[in-house]
Write an enzyme that holds these catalytic residues in place. Sequence first.
Site, PDB file in Angstrom:
ATOM      1  CG  HIS A 160     -30.108  -1.423   1.540  1.00  0.00           C
ATOM      2  ND1 HIS A 160     -28.709  -2.000   1.554  1.00  0.00           N
ATOM      3  CD2 HIS A 160     -30.575  -1.422   0.317  1.00  0.00           C
ATOM      4  CE1 HIS A 160     -28.762  -2.329   0.575  1.00  0.00           C
ATOM      5  NE2 HIS A 160     -29.748  -1.939  -0.510  1.00  0.00           N
ATOM      6  CG  ASP A 176     -34.356  -5.525  -7.307  1.00  0.00           C
ATOM      7  OD1 ASP A 176     -33.722  -6.371  -6.647  1.00  0.00           O
ATOM      8  OD2 ASP A 176     -34.013  -4.504  -7.781  1.00  0.00           O
ATOM      9  CG  HIS A 205     -31.101  -8.337  -3.606  1.00  0.00           C
ATOM     10  ND1 HIS A 205     -30.019  -8.782  -4.490  1.00  0.00           N
ATOM     11  CD2 HIS A 205     -31.894  -7.893  -4.446  1.00  0.00           C
ATOM     12  CE1 HIS A 205     -29.980  -8.404  -5.687  1.00  0.00           C
ATOM     13  NE2 HIS A 205     -31.177  -7.911  -5.645  1.00  0.00           N
ATOM     14  CG  ASN A 253     -26.429  -8.689  -4.351  1.00  0.00           C
ATOM     15  OD1 ASN A 253     -27.350  -9.689  -4.285  1.00  0.00           O
ATOM     16  ND2 ASN A 253     -26.547  -7.476  -4.317  1.00  0.00           N
ATOM     17  CG  HIS A 285     -34.250  -4.967 -11.975  1.00  0.00           C
ATOM     18  ND1 HIS A 285     -33.103  -4.758 -12.824  1.00  0.00           N
ATOM     19  CD2 HIS A 285     -33.397  -5.070 -10.766  1.00  0.00           C
ATOM     20  CE1 HIS A 285     -31.859  -5.095 -12.452  1.00  0.00           C
ATOM     21  NE2 HIS A 285     -32.275  -5.052 -11.066  1.00  0.00           N
TER      22      HIS A 285
HETATM   23  O1  DOR Z   1     -31.437  -1.173  -5.860  1.00  0.00           O
HETATM   24  C1  DOR Z   1     -31.058  -2.365  -6.036  1.00  0.00           C
HETATM   25  N1  DOR Z   1     -30.468  -2.988  -4.784  1.00  0.00           N
HETATM   26  N2  DOR Z   1     -30.703  -2.899  -7.105  1.00  0.00           N
HETATM   27  C2  DOR Z   1     -29.914  -4.142  -7.509  1.00  0.00           C
HETATM   28  O2  DOR Z   1     -29.535  -4.544  -8.467  1.00  0.00           O
HETATM   29  C3  DOR Z   1     -29.165  -4.560  -6.169  1.00  0.00           C
HETATM   30  C4  DOR Z   1     -29.981  -4.483  -4.832  1.00  0.00           C
HETATM   31  C5  DOR Z   1     -29.284  -4.946  -3.477  1.00  0.00           C
HETATM   32  O3  DOR Z   1     -28.781  -5.928  -3.571  1.00  0.00           O
HETATM   33  O4  DOR Z   1     -29.274  -4.025  -2.857  1.00  0.00           O
END
Ligand code: DOR
Length: 444
Positions: A309, A305, A64, A96, A234
């Site tokens: 953040h 994955d 991501h 996303n 995952h």
């Molecule tokens: O922990 C996660 N964070 N799982 C996900 O499927 C999405 C991801 C995110 O985009 O932060």
Amino acid sequence: MNQRFDTILKSGTVVNQDGEGLRDIGIVDGRISAIGSLAQASAGEVIDCKGLHILPGVMDTQVHFREPGLTHKEDLETGSRSAVMGGVTAVFEMPNTNPLTVTEAAFGDKIKRAHHRMHCDFAFFIGGTRENVQDLPEFERAPGCAGVKVFIGSSTGALLVEDDASLRRIFQVIRRRAAFHAEDEYRLNERKPLRVEGDPRSHPVWRDEVAALMATERLVKLARETGKRIHVLHISTKEEILYLRDHKDVASCEATPHHLTMAAPECYERLGTHAQMNPPVRSADHRAGIWYGIEQGIVDVLGSDHAPHTLEEKAKTYPASPSGMTGVQTLVPLMLDHVNAGRLSLARFVDLTSAGPARLFNIACKGRIAAGYDADFTIVDLKRSEAITNKWIASRAGWTPYDGVRVQGWPVGTFVRGRRVMWQGELTAASLGEPVRFLETLKP
Ligand code: DOR
């Protein structure tokens, strides 16, 4: 014959479909031109790889990178810088973002932003929704598209298709293998009261193993009913591994280094919300079950994955804290440490990170060290012992759950289509990332 190459990688131990051995690799125009003893050949540049292992480029099929819309966490440049610093040569990025990657315009915008700005090659998933279902067959054939991704349980962002009727409509129209976040939304909603404020140890209690298994079972049933192929992202439970063993004809699956390395409750006690992700890291017996899936060949690929953040966001009190942690840069060193610890062979690692992605997603000219293929390499020093640190992490988020963890085995070089983009911890080339090419989307 005095052959001439642009570059020769000299005397590395090449790990390949024909086993492991000392070889030279000659590169011309970004492609592998010859493999073997090239002692008589000349080249613009000769790179000494003595003592190093040369692997086919590692492809991370789940990241991501947050652009557009969430670029305070990461963007395509910083995320891909983190990738190549960690030895990753190509990434598949998730939809996303904001706006969600659910329209032709949003998809095209991402490709445009990424082109020659990302340091590695790239593909983007297109998000499947109730609204765009009729357009998915066209979208999934766009150059640079890794396929359709559907969240059937909600995670970060607004993408969600939770009911079988809507999922069935998606299954009916798509042609390519689609990727799924498999947690049952109805069960997640029912169990929300089990979250304990301030205690991330309750995360796997809320999002339990039954929610994951239920979702995976529903997806396999729909795949059988409609004759389609699914990829379960995952995997977090031993039950899903055992279940998927009996459904390899329709379902492939991914494991993350996080689920193979950490275990609850210890990870939550030590790292708090920094260990919080979806689906959650669970107890050691689930971790052992996923390792069983690695040993037995049930797991097809590794994906990090990578879900960055900021530290401020992660400092919120659980459950207000967002789920996800960085991972694209630590995938190779963590897994090499597992190789050195005897948990998997180097050949199996290559199967999971190069041959596996190429096989599942029908990638053109990547995933093997073979004449005519892209000269993508992950060059590693298996003997090197190094501590992973926050300082080393190039992601904009600037942290890793493995800060201070010492590993044996380290990525020392990254080559993307013949260009050395990382060497001994330094970025060494301009960003010239291009879309990964898929057999199903090659222009006629
Ligand atoms: O922990 C996660 N964070 N799982 C996900 O499927 C999405 C991801 C995110 O985009 O932060």
